[in-house]
Design a protein around this motif. Structure first.
Motif, mmCIF file in Angstrom:
data_model
loop_
_atom_site.group_PDB
_atom_site.id
_atom_site.type_symbol
_atom_site.label_atom_id
_atom_site.label_comp_id
_atom_site.label_asym_id
_atom_site.label_seq_id
_atom_site.Cartn_x
_atom_site.Cartn_y
_atom_site.Cartn_z
ATOM 1 N N ILE A 1 0.868 -1.290 0.054
ATOM 2 C CA ILE A 1 0.025 0.049 0.048
ATOM 3 C C ILE A 1 0.932 1.177 -0.039
ATOM 4 O O ILE A 1 0.763 2.157 -0.735
ATOM 5 C CB ILE A 1 -1.024 0.002 1.357
ATOM 6 N N ALA A 2 1.812 1.347 0.607
ATOM 7 C CA ALA A 2 2.908 2.315 0.825
ATOM 8 C C ALA A 2 3.563 2.729 -0.587
ATOM 9 O O ALA A 2 3.820 3.828 -0.932
ATOM 10 C CB ALA A 2 3.996 2.226 1.799
ATOM 11 N N ALA A 3 3.515 1.449 -1.535
ATOM 12 C CA ALA A 3 4.311 1.705 -2.773
ATOM 13 C C ALA A 3 3.359 2.471 -3.558
ATOM 14 O O ALA A 3 3.832 3.092 -4.774
ATOM 15 C CB ALA A 3 4.593 0.417 -3.345
ATOM 16 N N GLU A 4 2.016 2.362 -3.319
ATOM 17 C CA GLU A 4 1.035 3.051 -4.007
ATOM 18 C C GLU A 4 0.672 4.355 -3.891
ATOM 19 O O GLU A 4 0.297 5.222 -4.705
ATOM 20 C CB GLU A 4 -0.291 1.961 -4.188
ATOM 21 N N ARG A 5 0.505 4.615 -2.265
ATOM 22 C CA ARG A 5 0.074 5.787 -1.955
ATOM 23 C C ARG A 5 0.559 6.195 -0.552
ATOM 24 O O ARG A 5 0.952 5.376 0.148
ATOM 25 C CB ARG A 5 -1.270 5.810 -1.681
ATOM 26 N N GLN A 6 0.921 7.419 -0.413
ATOM 27 C CA GLN A 6 1.506 8.004 0.961
ATOM 28 C C GLN A 6 0.362 8.543 1.801
ATOM 29 O O GLN A 6 0.792 8.705 3.055
ATOM 30 C CB GLN A 6 2.546 8.974 0.634
#
Ligand code: ZN
Length: 404
Positions: A103-108
């Motif tokens: 999820i972190a790779a997709e959105r912060q």
């Protein structure tokens, strides 16, 4: 939708398997050297994922995200039963971490906090890590806790681990949209139906009883059948009656167990003067639990006689932990996307850390199949493709809940 990294998931699980490796499973009891090393390794793995990770005064690990928006809490446990399987607990920790990474790779803006609850397997007590994290464990209870195998006190074990004196962290329920735990099924419901994902509806309650029958201890050769007062026989008759009557009042998934029978004095040539049984039943439906309870009391009343009076005492009665419907639907939608038609709703017959979070915030659990339904044994296993699918469904479901 977040995309998990199958190799990273399998590699992390394989690395954890090396801490306390035993045959194809692990021997990693709470606060053993291998368990302490596994905790340190996992906390570092959290940091590599960008989480701020700390191990607290009871060995719980919390890795927090710096995402400012909606957050989900997810995790499980790292220790194992003695000489047991490599996935019980570890799978849920790695799935939570992988969801946080994907999820972190997709959105912060949104994120996942990962938690490892200490001693779910009950080496020192009952859910001490979860109880501490949810504010239900006193210092005095820790003072009294001892390892059931080695007798070592929890205080000494915490000192040896280097955790003693650290503050104990407590969950902030308002920080989270919900709590998610992934776990192996530990039964054969999914496998026997050819399904790959279980969406847990509730964690069953356990109601426990101590049944005591008083008879008259006497000589097995000289006491006639007509005049003897055999407490053991009276107890076995009662348990037999329970087994015949319970199917009429139980639910389709109710289970009941006599875990221990003691006959006193327990000699081959002595009519037992006293008999005791530890009995329990489990179900997720409060009405079914109540019906089984009433039936049990009625059967005891019927069996109670002057010859052998029977006493029954309820020694424990937990409440079923009901999972949150919106989160169940998120899991179902994710499962349907990645494994159409290969998922089902089911209760959990085993206890899990999630039951301590369900009263505080929306909570949900997901199961992956256990090969042969085996768990709490070193041969416990799950197919790699089921592990990978599970990690993807889990991350997807969490992302859906983070979407709001
Ligand atoms: Zn477990």
């Amino acid at each position: 939708m977040p995309t998990i990294d199958p190799n990273r998931v399998l590699a992390d699980l394989t690395r954890l398997r090396a801490f306390g490796a035993y045959k194809t499973g692990v021997h990693r009891p709470t606060f053993s050297d291998e368990d302490i090393a596994a905790r340190a390794w996992f906390a570092n793995r959290m940091r590599e994922a960008g989480l701020d990770a700390r191990i607290d005064g009871i060995g719980n690990i919390l890795g927090t995200t710096s995402a400012p928006g909606r957050k989900v809490l997810s995790g499980s446990h790292l220790e194992s039963q003695n000489h047991a399987g490599w996935l019980d607990g570890a799978l849920g920790c790695v799935f939570a971490l992988e969801a946080a990474r994907a999820i972190a790779a997709e959105r912060q803006d949104v994120g996942v906090d990962v938690v490892v609850l200490c001693d779910e397997e009950g080496h020192f007590g009952s859910f001490l890590g979860s109880r501490s994290f949810t504010g239900q464990l006193t210092e005095e209870q820790i003072d009294r806790a001892r390892d059931r195998t080695t007798g070592v006190s929890m205080r000494d074990a915490l000192t040896k681990a280097g955790y003693a004196g650290r503050p104990r962290m407590q969950v902030e329920p308002r920080r989270y949209a919900g709590f998610f735990e992934a776990h192996i099924e530990q039964g054969d419901t999914l496998e026997s139906r050819g399904l790959r994902i279980g969406v847990v509806t509730a964690i069953v309650a356990i109601w426990q009883y101590k049944i005591t029958v008083t008879g008259e201890q006497n000589h097995a050769g000289t006491t006639s059948m007509a005049r003897r007062r055999d407490a053991g026989l009276a107890l076995i008759r009662l348990l037999n009656a329970v087994d015949r009557r319970f199917p009429e009042v139980a639910g389709p998934r109710s289970v009941w167990t006599t875990g221990r029978i003691t006959l006193d004095p327990g000699g081959p040539s002595v009519v037992p003067g006293r008999a005791e049984a530890l009995f329990q039943f489990r179900d997720a439906d409060p009405q079914v639990l109540e019906r089984m309870h009433e039936t049990l009391l009625a059967l005891v009343a019927e069996a109670n006689s002057e010859r052998c009076p029977i006493e029954i005492r309820r020694t424990g009665a937990s409440t079923p932990a009901v999972m949150n419907e919106d989160m169940l639907e998120a899991l179902e939608a994710a499962a349907e996307r990645h494994a159409p038609g290969a998922h089902m709703r089911m209760p959990s017959g085993a206890g899990h850390d999630t039951q301590y979070f369900a009263p505080l915030m929306p909570a949900a659990m997901m199961f992956v199949p256990s090969i042969g339904g085996i768990s709490h044994h070193w041969s416990e296993n799950t197919r790699d493709d089921d592990i990978v699918l599970g990690a993807q469904v889990f991350a997807d479901a969490i992302a859906r809940v983070l979407q709001g």
